[in-house]
Each structure stands twice: as structure tokens, then as C-alpha cells.
Scaffold this motif. Structure first.
Motif, PDB file in Angstrom:
ATOM      1  N   CYS A  59       0.834  -1.206   0.000  1.00  0.00           N
ATOM      2  CA  CYS A  59       0.000   0.000   0.000  1.00  0.00           C
ATOM      3  C   CYS A  59       0.865   1.251   0.000  1.00  0.00           C
ATOM      4  O   CYS A  59       0.574   2.216  -0.708  1.00  0.00           O
ATOM      5  CB  CYS A  59      -0.940  -0.013   1.200  1.00  0.00           C
ATOM      6  N   ARG A 106      -1.348  -1.779  -5.986  1.00  0.00           N
ATOM      7  CA  ARG A 106      -2.677  -2.310  -5.738  1.00  0.00           C
ATOM      8  C   ARG A 106      -2.779  -3.807  -6.013  1.00  0.00           C
ATOM      9  O   ARG A 106      -3.369  -4.552  -5.236  1.00  0.00           O
ATOM     10  CB  ARG A 106      -3.715  -1.583  -6.576  1.00  0.00           C
ATOM     11  N   LEU A 157      -6.190   3.041  -5.468  1.00  0.00           N
ATOM     12  CA  LEU A 157      -5.837   2.145  -4.369  1.00  0.00           C
ATOM     13  C   LEU A 157      -6.650   2.467  -3.116  1.00  0.00           C
ATOM     14  O   LEU A 157      -7.170   1.564  -2.467  1.00  0.00           O
ATOM     15  CB  LEU A 157      -4.342   2.225  -4.070  1.00  0.00           C
ATOM     16  N   TRP A 216     -10.180   1.256  -3.513  1.00  0.00           N
ATOM     17  CA  TRP A 216     -10.222  -0.197  -3.395  1.00  0.00           C
ATOM     18  C   TRP A 216     -10.135  -0.630  -1.932  1.00  0.00           C
ATOM     19  O   TRP A 216     -10.867  -1.506  -1.485  1.00  0.00           O
ATOM     20  CB  TRP A 216      -9.087  -0.812  -4.213  1.00  0.00           C
TER      21      TRP A 216
END
Length: 136
Positions: free
Chosen positions: A38, A43, A81, A84
Motif C-alpha cells: 500500500c 494495488r 488504491l 479499493w
């Protein structure tokens, strides 16, 4: 050559090799690698490691940031990211410091002293290892 190094760089084939190595990666290794993925904006690697059981909200002792916080720390393509992570239930560490350290990983240095960064020599992430949380 460590799992978290490969994860931070998005090297999924190497992540898989290291994860299945001898000895195999622990749950804490996978969570640390997830945080580093991260941090590196990786991702696909983060998605793979989450599927392997990474704790999506773990905060390492050397940071005040959860994966969601660190993923959004640099403004370049990080919105995908962070979106998500939120879709998968990630929470920011900001504003939840009163969780008793439940999501904070504990580390010891190679000399088996608790990592505080204050014992007269620099500690680097590669010199740290996860330790069991102390009983409450």
C-alpha cells in the motif's frame, strides 16, 4: 531479499516465491508486506496479499498510518488504491488512536530489545521482526 521488499515494489512473482519459501511467511509477514504494498502504491500486490489473509487495518509501530492512510499519502494515482481499500473495509488510523493498540504490530530489534528507536543505534525495518503482543 524479504517479502515486504518485493511487495513494496509490486513484484508479485517474487512475493509468491518468498511467501511459499522455507520457512513459509507468517500472518504477520503477510500483513507487513501488505502495508508496504500500500505504501508503494502496488494495488495488485495489495489485493493478492489481502487474499492471503493480511490485516487490512494493521498499523506498524514505526508509523501512525494504516494502509488506507499510507496509500493516499502521495497524490499520484493513489485514489484507485484508496478507493479499493475502502471498498474492502479499510479504516483510517486517524481518529482511532484509542483502540488500545489492537491493530498496531509489535516489533523487536535483532538484539531482542523492544523497538523504540532510542537505543543508540539506528534501526531499519529489515532489522526488525514481529513479536507477539504482550498480554493485556
Amino acid at each position: 531479499d524479504r517479502l515486504w521488499h518485493a511487495a513494496a515494489l509490486g513484484m508479485i512473482p517474487r512475493v509468491k516465491e518468498l511467501q511459499a519459501g522455507d520457512p513459509p511467511a507468517t500472518a504477520d509477514d503477510i500483513t507487513e508486506a501488505f502495508w508496504q504494498a500500500c505504501h508503494g502504491g502496488q494495488r495488485r500486490t495489495a489485493e493478492y496479499l489481502l487474499g492471503c489473509g493480511a490485516d487490512i487495518n494493521a498499523v506498524p509501530t514505526y508509523s501512525d498510518d494504516a494502509p488506507l492512510d499510507i496509500a493516499g499519502s502521495i497524490g499520484t494515482r493513489r485514489d484507485v488504491l484508496t478507493a479499493w481499500l475502502r471498498d474492502h473495509g479499510a479504516r483510517s488510523a486517524k481518529g482511532r488512536r484509542g483502540d488500545g493498540g489492537r491493530h498496531r504490530q509489535r516489533y523487536t530489534c535483532r538484539d531482542n530489545q523492544p523497538h523504540r528507536g532510542d537505543h543508540g543505534r539506528p534501526c531499519f525495518a529489515g532489522a526488525l521482526r514481529l513479536r507477539a503482543p504482550s498480554p493485556s
